[in-house]
Design an enzyme around this catalytic site. Sequence first.
Site, PDB file in Angstrom:
ATOM      1  N   LYS A   1       4.952  31.881 -43.857  1.00 13.21           N
ATOM      2  CA  LYS A   1       4.576  31.729 -42.454  1.00 13.21           C
ATOM      3  C   LYS A   1       5.486  30.729 -41.756  1.00 13.21           C
ATOM      4  O   LYS A   1       5.714  29.615 -42.251  1.00 13.21           O
ATOM      5  CB  LYS A   1       3.115  31.275 -42.352  1.00 13.21           C
ATOM      6  CG  LYS A   1       2.604  31.173 -40.914  1.00 13.21           C
ATOM      7  CD  LYS A   1       1.123  30.815 -40.877  1.00 13.21           C
ATOM      8  CE  LYS A   1       0.612  30.718 -39.438  1.00 13.21           C
ATOM      9  NZ  LYS A   1      -0.831  30.441 -39.369  1.00 13.21           N
TER      10      LYS A   1
ATOM     11  N   SER B   1      -3.122  33.464 -36.230  1.00 10.77           N
ATOM     12  CA  SER B   1      -1.713  33.211 -35.970  1.00 10.77           C
ATOM     13  C   SER B   1      -0.785  33.671 -37.105  1.00 10.77           C
ATOM     14  O   SER B   1       0.438  33.647 -36.954  1.00 10.77           O
ATOM     15  CB  SER B   1      -1.490  31.704 -35.750  1.00 10.77           C
ATOM     16  OG  SER B   1      -1.852  30.970 -36.923  1.00 10.77           O
TER      17      SER B   1
ATOM     18  N   SER C   1      -7.217  32.305 -38.580  1.00  9.54           N
ATOM     19  CA  SER C   1      -5.834  32.765 -38.463  1.00  9.54           C
ATOM     20  C   SER C   1      -5.278  33.452 -39.696  1.00  9.54           C
ATOM     21  O   SER C   1      -4.179  34.006 -39.633  1.00  9.54           O
ATOM     22  CB  SER C   1      -4.920  31.594 -38.084  1.00  9.54           C
ATOM     23  OG  SER C   1      -5.225  31.131 -36.796  1.00  9.54           O
TER      24      SER C   1
END
Length: 388
Positions: free
Chosen positions: A84, A143, A167
């Site tokens: 990520k 996210s 997320s």
Amino acid sequence: MADIAPARWAELSACEIASLVREGRGTAQTMTEAALRAIAGRDAGVRAFTEVWADTARAHAAEVQARVEAGERLPLAGVPIGIKAGEGTGSVQSQRMIEAGCVPVGATSVPVVSNAADWQTWGHTDRGPTLNPLNPAWSPGGSSAGSASAVASGMVPLATGSDGAGSVRIPAAWCAVYGLKPTNGTVPARDAAGLNIAGPLARDAQDLRAAFKALAGADAGTGTPVRRPLRAAWSATLGIADTDPEVAARVRSFVGTAFGADRLLVDEPDIRLPDPAPCWMALRGHRAAPAEQVEAVRRELHTAVDALFGAYDVLATPTTPHPPHGHSGPGNRMSVALTWAFNITGHPAVSLPAGRTPAGDVVGLQFIARHGREADLLTLAETSGRCR
């Protein structure tokens, strides 16, 4: 092993890849090249990656292969993994996955928050927004948008995420993969409020277990599950969410078909949690509130959830109250309405693919467990996976 065909690569699980590498029927380099080819061939239509680290990945693969040939039994030997964006390879999560044998191949997209889009939940790249592999008109969620899209599209079998309000779980639900938010404190939080917890995303439920073991340690939360049917409390709204009826109906139906009475005994109590919004907003610095008010809501949430777990082993809800929204954003819908309470209370939670509504919208099933009981969540994930 010869080069892996793209269709075969998209089907290989992380556990299968690691087994091939450990047993000498494949190499970390072969697996890394397969992932890099998949990214080159598929990412233009998904935009899951903001950077591809081809040279670094090849160097990591060579190191992993040398460790394997020296006799190390790495649990995730040679498994390519998306990282990520914002974490990099130096984060605690990344380092633990690399130590287990994973090969980081690139950075996956995250949203860019602006004053004009406080609730943006789609990944940003310099080529445009990240697309959902199931339907390019849908957001993949946020996210951990790029991580979910990279896994769902078959480019990598595993990716790292982090979950401050949902997320990991929301993009897992909207991309029909598995996502785990561990118990708060399992790894150091990524925010000062202690709400943002690292967690993996995977196409395969067994891979989720392997990733969690690598992240948290072989014994953390993965011990013997309860040897009886788990007692589950079902709630479509938790008393606070405006859940679409068709989402609730599809997820509740999936619970009934995926888990027999030997696995899950489902009850439907009237659950009404305190609204976590003012507490979460204040803890993350988005909205000012008196400290005593914030702590009062936090205590009420803990009391309510602890009472539930006095009677039940797990709590089951839809992961989100509505289906994936488009790239213009969620409007006034709160995608986090069913997830963010458990970032405050710290309970572990997992999102499982739960099929589609009659309209074709993808939905996820969320299970929440007692602190430290990831074992129950991972067993439920594996059980549901056998029913897909």
